[in-house]
Design a protein around this motif. Sequence first.
Motif, PDB file in Angstrom:
ATOM      1  N   LEU A 157       1.571  -5.776 -10.814  1.00  0.00           N
ATOM      2  CA  LEU A 157       0.827  -5.484 -12.136  1.00  0.00           C
ATOM      3  C   LEU A 157       0.050  -5.974 -11.571  1.00  0.00           C
ATOM      4  N   VAL A 158      -1.553  -5.977 -12.563  1.00  0.00           N
ATOM      5  CA  VAL A 158      -3.178  -6.214 -11.828  1.00  0.00           C
ATOM      6  C   VAL A 158      -3.216  -7.632 -12.600  1.00  0.00           C
ATOM      7  N   GLY A 159      -3.202  -8.470 -13.118  1.00  0.00           N
ATOM      8  CA  GLY A 159      -4.268  -9.321 -14.481  1.00  0.00           C
ATOM      9  C   GLY A 159      -2.683  -9.383 -14.721  1.00  0.00           C
ATOM     10  N   SER A 160      -3.771  -9.571 -16.042  1.00  0.00           N
ATOM     11  CA  SER A 160      -2.394 -10.497 -17.670  1.00  0.00           C
ATOM     12  C   SER A 160      -1.936  -8.660 -18.472  1.00  0.00           C
ATOM     13  N   HIS A 161      -2.722  -7.344 -17.823  1.00  0.00           N
ATOM     14  CA  HIS A 161      -1.870  -6.551 -19.129  1.00  0.00           C
ATOM     15  C   HIS A 161      -2.261  -5.367 -17.676  1.00  0.00           C
ATOM     16  N   SER A 162      -2.708  -5.117 -16.669  1.00  0.00           N
ATOM     17  CA  SER A 162      -2.482  -3.483 -16.067  1.00  0.00           C
ATOM     18  C   SER A 162      -1.784  -3.242 -14.961  1.00  0.00           C
ATOM     19  N   VAL A 163      -1.987  -2.087 -14.715  1.00  0.00           N
ATOM     20  CA  VAL A 163      -0.754  -1.430 -13.917  1.00  0.00           C
ATOM     21  C   VAL A 163      -0.975  -0.209 -12.849  1.00  0.00           C
ATOM     22  N   VAL A 164      -0.682  -0.415 -11.627  1.00  0.00           N
ATOM     23  CA  VAL A 164      -1.203   0.840 -10.424  1.00  0.00           C
ATOM     24  C   VAL A 164       0.281   1.306 -10.136  1.00  0.00           C
ATOM     25  N   LYS A 165       0.089   2.147  -9.211  1.00  0.00           N
ATOM     26  CA  LYS A 165       1.378   2.387  -8.725  1.00  0.00           C
ATOM     27  C   LYS A 165       0.748   4.235  -8.027  1.00  0.00           C
ATOM     28  N   ILE A 166       1.490   4.117  -6.973  1.00  0.00           N
ATOM     29  CA  ILE A 166       1.239   5.019  -5.981  1.00  0.00           C
ATOM     30  C   ILE A 166       1.815   6.246  -6.403  1.00  0.00           C
ATOM     31  N   CYS A 167       0.846   7.846  -6.746  1.00  0.00           N
ATOM     32  CA  CYS A 167       1.680   8.439  -7.577  1.00  0.00           C
ATOM     33  C   CYS A 167       2.393   9.799  -6.283  1.00  0.00           C
ATOM     34  N   GLU A 203      -6.495  -2.943  -4.103  1.00  0.00           N
ATOM     35  CA  GLU A 203      -6.106  -4.078  -3.534  1.00  0.00           C
ATOM     36  C   GLU A 203      -4.451  -3.506  -3.356  1.00  0.00           C
ATOM     37  N   ALA A 204      -4.124  -3.185  -4.571  1.00  0.00           N
ATOM     38  CA  ALA A 204      -2.486  -3.336  -4.743  1.00  0.00           C
ATOM     39  C   ALA A 204      -1.997  -1.848  -4.021  1.00  0.00           C
ATOM     40  N   ARG A 205      -2.785  -1.601  -4.800  1.00  0.00           N
ATOM     41  CA  ARG A 205      -2.652   0.548  -3.981  1.00  0.00           C
ATOM     42  C   ARG A 205      -2.962   0.631  -2.485  1.00  0.00           C
ATOM     43  N   LYS A 206      -3.278  -0.510  -1.723  1.00  0.00           N
ATOM     44  CA  LYS A 206      -3.447  -0.332  -0.251  1.00  0.00           C
ATOM     45  C   LYS A 206      -2.496  -1.209   0.464  1.00  0.00           C
ATOM     46  N   LYS A 207      -2.181  -1.970  -0.836  1.00  0.00           N
ATOM     47  CA  LYS A 207      -0.758  -3.103  -0.176  1.00  0.00           C
ATOM     48  C   LYS A 207       0.461  -1.857  -0.196  1.00  0.00           C
ATOM     49  N   LEU A 236       0.256   1.030   0.448  1.00  0.00           N
ATOM     50  CA  LEU A 236       0.102   2.601   1.125  1.00  0.00           C
ATOM     51  C   LEU A 236       0.409   1.512   2.408  1.00  0.00           C
ATOM     52  N   VAL A 237       0.302   1.139   2.223  1.00  0.00           N
ATOM     53  CA  VAL A 237       0.220   0.520   3.786  1.00  0.00           C
ATOM     54  C   VAL A 237       1.649   0.328   4.865  1.00  0.00           C
ATOM     55  N   GLY A 238       2.429   0.262   3.970  1.00  0.00           N
ATOM     56  CA  GLY A 238       3.400   0.934   4.200  1.00  0.00           C
ATOM     57  C   GLY A 238       4.280   2.404   5.047  1.00  0.00           C
ATOM     58  N   PHE A 239       3.305   2.731   4.099  1.00  0.00           N
ATOM     59  CA  PHE A 239       3.408   4.585   4.831  1.00  0.00           C
ATOM     60  C   PHE A 239       2.890   4.531   6.973  1.00  0.00           C
ATOM     61  N   LYS A 240       2.729   3.533   7.120  1.00  0.00           N
ATOM     62  CA  LYS A 240       1.726   3.506   8.852  1.00  0.00           C
ATOM     63  C   LYS A 240       2.474   4.121   9.680  1.00  0.00           C
ATOM     64  N   GLY A 241       4.090   3.278   9.114  1.00  0.00           N
ATOM     65  CA  GLY A 241       4.800   3.087  10.026  1.00  0.00           C
ATOM     66  C   GLY A 241       5.821   4.745  10.366  1.00  0.00           C
ATOM     67  N   PHE A 293      -5.698   8.617   7.214  1.00  0.00           N
ATOM     68  CA  PHE A 293      -4.817   7.840   6.405  1.00  0.00           C
ATOM     69  C   PHE A 293      -6.161   6.633   6.198  1.00  0.00           C
ATOM     70  N   ASP A 294      -6.978   6.155   6.784  1.00  0.00           N
ATOM     71  CA  ASP A 294      -7.824   4.910   6.568  1.00  0.00           C
ATOM     72  C   ASP A 294      -9.118   5.643   5.663  1.00  0.00           C
ATOM     73  N   ASN A 295      -8.892   6.790   5.377  1.00  0.00           N
ATOM     74  CA  ASN A 295      -9.758   7.806   4.009  1.00  0.00           C
ATOM     75  C   ASN A 295      -8.371   7.698   3.033  1.00  0.00           C
ATOM     76  N   TYR A 296      -7.585   8.077   2.999  1.00  0.00           N
ATOM     77  CA  TYR A 296      -7.048   7.513   1.795  1.00  0.00           C
ATOM     78  C   TYR A 296      -7.035   6.658   1.099  1.00  0.00           C
ATOM     79  N   LEU A 297      -7.486   5.329   1.716  1.00  0.00           N
ATOM     80  CA  LEU A 297      -6.467   3.590   1.864  1.00  0.00           C
ATOM     81  C   LEU A 297      -8.152   3.286   0.808  1.00  0.00           C
ATOM     82  N   ILE A 298      -9.441   4.320   0.254  1.00  0.00           N
ATOM     83  CA  ILE A 298     -10.813   4.014   0.159  1.00  0.00           C
ATOM     84  C   ILE A 298     -10.192   5.188  -0.963  1.00  0.00           C
ATOM     85  N   PRO A 299     -10.009   4.494  -2.265  1.00  0.00           N
ATOM     86  CA  PRO A 299      -9.901   5.657  -4.041  1.00  0.00           C
ATOM     87  C   PRO A 299     -11.255   6.404  -3.810  1.00  0.00           C
TER      88      PRO A 299
END
Length: 314
Positions: A17-27, A97-101, A103-108, A117-123
């Motif tokens: 959840l982002v702010g009071s009414h938005s949402v993001v997820k990695i497809c 920011e939420a998307r980056k967090k 995605l970072v888990g994938f780095k392992g 990967f570094d490029n994918y962090l920039i939508p």
Amino acid sequence: MLTEQQKERLYKQQFRLVGSHSVVKICFWTKECVRNKGKVCYKQHFYGVNCGNCLEMSPVITCNQRCKHCWRDTSVFSSGWQGEADDPKEIIKGCIEARKKLLVGFKGNDKIDLEKFDNYLIPDHAAISLTGEPTFYPRLPELVDSFFDDFNFKTVFLVTNGTVPEMLKKFGKESKRFPTNIYLSLEAYDEGSYKRFTCPVKEGLWNKVNESMKHLNTVKDKTRTILRITAIKGFNMNKAEKFVKFVELMQPEHIEVKGYGFLGYSRKRMKEENVPKWEEVQEFAENLSKRCGYKVTAKHEPSNVVQLSKEKML
Ligand code: SF4
């Protein structure tokens, strides 16, 4: 408003959840791309968007339809916008920011190509389609402008159920830009099937959907318009002739016929038998193409989707 329990459930499902009414997820497809599996989504194949750089989000969590085939928890609904509207720029910043967090888990994962990967962090592609009805959000035109102007996005796709034509009419008036693609999703083939299957939360929404199709016919030079029909076995796949009138009303640049998937909460409302086979989706698309003068121009079997385009597009 979401209950604490609903928020927790969304969090467990990898929504943020982002702010009071938005949402993001990695497809799913972005994950496949990042995992270096060489797979991308059909929208990269059909329209050239960068699947690995996709930001899938929505500025709204509720919807005014409770479609039986929807993967969402349709017990979360509303007839329109409620409450304060967050600032578009803050929403996008928070989503990135939420998307980056997430995605970072994938780095392992050792299969990851770290340079890519570094490029994918920039939508650079926004899919305003994750959940809910985005056209409820009163500052949607500004949000679209901000993706392009403040965050240098290359493409922005909007998916709507068409029940708020007033919002679609604001693009180009309350915004400089139109979304790159505007998708109008439709499963019903008349008002009766709309009420039975789409379960609108109030009267009059069918007329609104038709009004949106009529309006989108007038902005085809400003945005790529797409009528997306979810093909559902046992509901609309023997009704191709009934969709012709909507094609004539909207005159979309493309039609996408996409097979229903037995996913999420829809499994409580539908059966696996409602999922069409790839051959059946192609047959329905062919049937529709013969009746409305559009040609099959692209296919993506993994997503069970066929694209039809106007004759002149070939
Ligand atoms: S464009 Fe759609 S399918 Fe492709 S990665 Fe983004 S959300 Fe997923």
